[in-house]
Design an enzyme around this catalytic site. Structure first.
Site, PDB file in Angstrom:
ATOM      1  N   ARG A   8      25.161  -2.676   6.212  1.00  0.00           N
ATOM      2  CA  ARG A   8      24.369  -2.317   7.401  1.00  0.00           C
ATOM      3  C   ARG A   8      25.227  -2.379   8.663  1.00  0.00           C
ATOM      4  NH1 ARG A   8      21.311  -7.671   9.531  1.00  0.00           N
ATOM      5  NH2 ARG A   8      22.429  -9.156   8.254  1.00  0.00           N
ATOM      6  N   SER A  35      18.537  -6.083  13.427  1.00  0.00           N
ATOM      7  CA  SER A  35      18.804  -6.291  12.000  1.00  0.00           C
ATOM      8  C   SER A  35      19.404  -5.064  11.333  1.00  0.00           C
ATOM      9  CB  SER A  35      17.498  -6.646  11.276  1.00  0.00           C
ATOM     10  OG  SER A  35      16.971  -7.841  11.785  1.00  0.00           O
ATOM     11  N   GLU A  56       6.104   2.533  11.206  1.00  0.00           N
ATOM     12  CA  GLU A  56       7.086   3.263  10.408  1.00  0.00           C
ATOM     13  C   GLU A  56       6.621   4.672  10.061  1.00  0.00           C
ATOM     14  OE1 GLU A  56       5.920   0.223   9.715  1.00  0.00           O
ATOM     15  OE2 GLU A  56       7.651  -1.072  10.084  1.00  0.00           O
ATOM     16  N   PHE A  81       9.890  -0.818   4.030  1.00  0.00           N
ATOM     17  CA  PHE A  81       9.131  -0.074   5.034  1.00  0.00           C
ATOM     18  C   PHE A  81       9.622   1.365   5.174  1.00  0.00           C
ATOM     19  CE2 PHE A  81       9.565  -4.547   6.802  1.00  0.00           C
ATOM     20  CZ  PHE A  81       8.470  -5.008   6.103  1.00  0.00           C
ATOM     21  N   HIS A 107      17.938  -3.244   4.626  1.00  0.00           N
ATOM     22  CA  HIS A 107      17.721  -4.434   3.800  1.00  0.00           C
ATOM     23  C   HIS A 107      17.065  -3.989   2.505  1.00  0.00           C
ATOM     24  CE1 HIS A 107      18.450  -6.256   7.642  1.00  0.00           C
ATOM     25  NE2 HIS A 107      18.172  -7.483   7.244  1.00  0.00           N
ATOM     26  N   ASP A 115      13.687 -14.009   2.823  1.00  0.00           N
ATOM     27  CA  ASP A 115      12.402 -13.401   3.205  1.00  0.00           C
ATOM     28  C   ASP A 115      11.470 -13.202   2.003  1.00  0.00           C
ATOM     29  OD1 ASP A 115      12.819 -13.339   5.888  1.00  0.00           O
ATOM     30  OD2 ASP A 115      13.270 -11.196   6.019  1.00  0.00           O
ATOM     31  N   ARG A 165      21.799  -6.153   3.406  1.00  0.00           N
ATOM     32  CA  ARG A 165      21.834  -7.162   4.461  1.00  0.00           C
ATOM     33  C   ARG A 165      23.080  -8.034   4.370  1.00  0.00           C
ATOM     34  NH1 ARG A 165      19.269 -12.982   4.074  1.00  0.00           N
ATOM     35  NH2 ARG A 165      19.973 -13.746   6.093  1.00  0.00           N
TER      36      ARG A 165
END
Lengths: 314, 276
Positions: A8, A35, A56, A81, A107, A115, A165
Site C-alpha cells: 500500500r 491507511s 463506498e 469495502f 488492506h 482488526d 497492509r
C-alpha cells in the site's frame, strides 16, 4: 534481506509520482486516506483528490462518472469495502460499462491482522475475477506494486489491484519485466511447481529452498495477474513438473486456487493442491500469528509440495 | 428569460404525443417493458432534449456536451424515443427494443446506444455517476451541466443519500436533478410501501436547492431549469409532480402499468387516445 515495504505504501508513492506526469489521474477515498496511503497524492494534488466520506457505493459511482468524462480514477479503501460491500456498484457502474476505473484495495487478506475477520477480505479475488471486463492484479512486493499501478494506468478498463497492509520483503528481482497476464518464473524446477500470488510468492520461494535441501526441485511461478490468467505458462508448467501447489492469502475457493484448478482441469490436468484459507473467516491477531495459524507458511507449503510430488508419483 | 411562446408549447405538446405513441408501440412490440414510468418522465426529457441541453446528435461524443443520466433506467423507452427523434440513431431501431442483438437494451447501456451517457437499471446509482461527471466538468473549468433523473421509489436506495451529501459537500451547482415524483412504486403508493415524506424538506436538509413543479407543464419545467442554472453553490433538485402512465387514461395512476406491455386491444385504445 532488503528493506520491507508494504505494497500500500508503494501504491501511495507511485500514485503521487504518476500524478505529476498525468493530469487525468484523480483519486477517491472513503475516509481512509491515511491507511490506504492516498494521502500522499492528496497532499500534492488536493484538487484531484476527492474524499467521499464513509460512502463506498457512492465512491465507486462517482469514479464511474469521472471515468465517463475521460479521467482515470483510482479508488481506494480496504478490500472488504472495495469489493463485497459495493459489489453491485462495481458490477453495474464499472464492469458492465467497462469504464476506466482502478480499484486499489489497501488492506486485504489475513495480514490486515488485529482488526479481525470483519476487515479481512478472503473472497475479494473471487468476487472481482468473475466480473467480465475486470482485470485482477495481486503484486508480490513493493517494487512490483509500482509496476502494477503503472500498468493499470496503461490498461483501458477496470482493474482491481489487491494490496496489503503489512510490510513485505522485496522478492521480485529488479529488472524482471512486468506485464499483466504474463506470469513470472522466479525459480526453475522439474519435480513440482508452486504457483503463488501476493505475499505468498516470497513464502513459496522459501518453501522451494527448503525442498531443495531435501532434494526436490520446485519451480516457483508468480501469478501476479489472476485475470486474465496466464493459462499458457500454467499448462507448460504442469507439463514440465507434473504437480502444482497454489498459494494465496485468500480463500481456496474462487481465487488463485480456484482459477488454476479450472484452467488445469481443461488444459493439462495434473495433481493439484491448494494452499490458502479453507472456507473459514479470519480472526484478530498479529499478521504473522494469523499466517501461522491458517497454515500460510513456508513449512506448510513445503509439506504440500511433498504431498503433491507424492500424488504425481501415484 | 423569454417566456415560452404559445406556438412553442403547442409544438412540444405535439412532439410529446408522438413520442408517447412511440413509447407505447415500442413496449407493445417488445411484449414487455415499463410504460408507467416512461410516460411519467417523458415531459422532463422533452423539455431537456428539445429546449435546454447543449448537445449535437451528430457529434455525440463532443466532450463539452451537456450530460443526462437517466438513473431510473427502466423508463428508457422514453429516452430511446427522444434520442431517436433527435437523430442520435435511426428510428427503425425502436422496433428492436429488448430484442436479441438490439442497440436498445431493456435498461440503458452506454456501450450500445448512442446518446446514452451512463448504463443504469440497478436503481440508486445514477446520482453518483452524475456527480462524477460534474466534478470532471469542474476540474476542466467547463460550463457544461449534468442533468439526472431519479425515480421517487428509487430514492429509497441508500446510495442516493450518500450521493446527495456528496453533491452538496462539493457544491455541485452544475448538477440539476429531477425527481419523477409520481407517487407509485411496484408494490403500491410509496406512502404505503415506505414513505418519502417530507420530500422537499429532506432534500433541503441535505443541502440542496429545491424547486417544485408540475412535471408535465413545459413552461413551469423550463422556468425551474432556468432558475436551477442560475443557482450557485449548491445542486438543485427539481421535484416534478408527475402522473404515472400520463397520457393514456387507463394507465394513469395505475400501478399494474408499472411493468407490463399492453395487449393488442389496449394498444389500439392507447394509440387512439394519443392521436393528434
Amino acid at each position: 534481506m532488503a528493506e520491507k515495504i508494504a505494497t500500500r505504501e508503494a501504491y501511495g508513492e507511485t500514485l503521487r509520482e504518476l500524478g505529476h506526469r498525468l493530469d487525468k489521474i484523480v483519486v477517491l477515498d472513503a475516509d481512509l486516506s491515511t491507511s490506504t496511503r492516498t494521502a500522499l497524492f492528496a497532499e500534492k494534488f488536493p484538487l484531484r483528490f476527492f474524499n467521499l466520506g464513509i460512502s463506498e457505493a457512492d465512491m465507486i459511482g462517482t469514479a464511474a462518472g469521472l471515468a465517463a468524462s475521460g479521467y482515470i480514477p483510482f479508488v481506494s479503501t480496504f478490500g472488504v469495502f472495495a469489493t463485497g460491500r459495493v459489489y453491485d456498484q462495481v458490477r453495474n457502474s464499472v464492469a458492465y460499462t467497462n469504464l476506466n476505473v482502478k480499484i486499489a484495495a489497501s488492506h486485504t487478506g489475513l495480514t490486515v491482522g488485529e482488526d479481525g475477520a470483519s476487515h479481512q477480505t478472503l473472497e475479494d479475488i473471487a468476487l472481482m475475477r468473475v466480473l467480465p471486463n475486470m482485470t485482477v492484479i495481486v503484486p508480490a512486493d513493493a517494487r512490483q506494486t509500482a509496476c502494477a499501478v503503472e500498468a493499470a494506468v496503461e490498461h483501458k478498463g477496470p482493474v482491481y489491484l489487491r494490496l496489503g497492509r503489512s510490510k513485505v520483503p522485496q522478492v521480485i528481482p529488479p529488472g524482471l519485466p512486468f506485464e499483466p497476464g504474463k506470469a513470472q518464473i522466479l525459480r526453475e524446477g522439474q519435480d513440482l511447481a508452486f504457483v503463488a500470488t501476493g505475499i505468498m510468492v516470497g513464502i513459496a520461494l522459501q518453501a522451494a529452498e527448503m525442498l531443495d535441501q531435501e532434494g526436490l526441485q520446485a519451480a516457483v511461478i508468480n501469478m501476479h495477474t489472476i485475470k486474465p490468467l496466464d493459462r499458457e505458462l500454467l499448462a507448460e508448467t504442469a507439463r514440465k513438473t507434473g504437480a502444482i501447489v497454489t498459494a494465496e492469502e485468500h480463500s481456496i475457493i474462487g481465487g488463485l486456487g480456484g482459477a488454476v484448478a479450472e484452467a488445469l482441469a481443461e488444459d493439462y490436468p495434473v495433481p493439484l493442491l491448494r494452499v490458502g484459507v479453507k472456507d473459514v473467516f479470519g480472526e484478530s491477531g498479529s499478521p504473522q500469528a494469523l499466517l501461522d495459524k491458517f497454515g500460510l507458511t513456508a513449512d506448510n507449503l513445503a509439506a504440500a509440495g511433498k504431498r503433491a510430488f507424492q500424488k504425481k508419483k501415484g | 428569460m423569454p417566456a415560452i411562446s404559445a406556438a412553442t408549447l403547442e409544438e412540444l405538446r405535439l412532439k410529446a404525443r408522438q413520442l408517447r405513441r412511440e413509447i407505447i408501440t415500442m413496449i407493445y412490440r417488445a411484449g414487455s417493458g415499463h410504460p408507467g414510468g416512461a410516460l411519467s418522465v417523458l415531459d422532463i426529457l422533452v423539455i431537456l432534449y428539445y429546449k435546454v441541453m447543449q448537445i449535437d446528435p451528430h457529434n455525440c461524443r463532443d466532450p463539452q456536451r451537456d450530460r443526462l443520466v437517466l438513473s431510473k433506467g427502466h423508463a428508457c423507452p422514453a429516452l430511446y424515443a427522444v434520442l431517436a427523434d433527435r437523430g442520435f440513431f435511426p428510428a427503425h431501431h425502436l422496433k428492436t427494443l429488448r430484442k436479441l442483438g438490439s442497440i436498445l437494451q431493456g435498461h440503458p447501456d452506454m456501450r450500445k446506444t448512442p446518446g446514452v451517457e451512463m448504463s443504469t437499471g440497478s436503481l440508486g446509482q445514477g446520482l453518483s455517476a452524475a456527480n462524477g461527471m460534474a466534478l470532471a466538468a469542474r476540474l476542466e473549468k467547463a460550463r457544461r451541466r449534468v442533468y439526472v433523473i431519479l425515480g421517487d421509489g428509487e430514492i429509497q436506495e441508500g446510495q442516493i443519500w450518500e450521493a446527495a451529501l456528496t453533491a452538496a459537500h462539493y457544491r455541485l451547482d452544475n448538477v440539476i436533478a429531477f425527481l419523477d415524483y409520481n407517487g407509485l412504486q411496484i408494490d403500491g403508493w410509496h406512502r404505503d410501501v415506505k414513505s418519502l415524506a417530507p420530500i422537499v424538506e429532506k432534500w433541503q436538509s441535505f443541502g440542496w436547492h429545491t424547486l417544485e413543479v408540475d412535471g408535465h407543464d413545459y413552461a413551469s419545467l423550463l422556468e425551474a431549469i432556468r432558475r436551477a442554472q442560475m443557482n450557485k453553490g449548491a445542486p438543485t433538485m427539481i421535484i416534478a409532480h408527475t402522473i404515472k402512465g400520463k397520457g393514456v387514461s387507463f394507465m394513469e395512476n395505475q400501478i399494474n402499468w408499472h411493468g407490463r406491455a399492453p395487449n393488442e386491444e389496449e394498444y389500439t385504445r392507447a394509440l387512439a387516445e394519443l392521436e393528434n
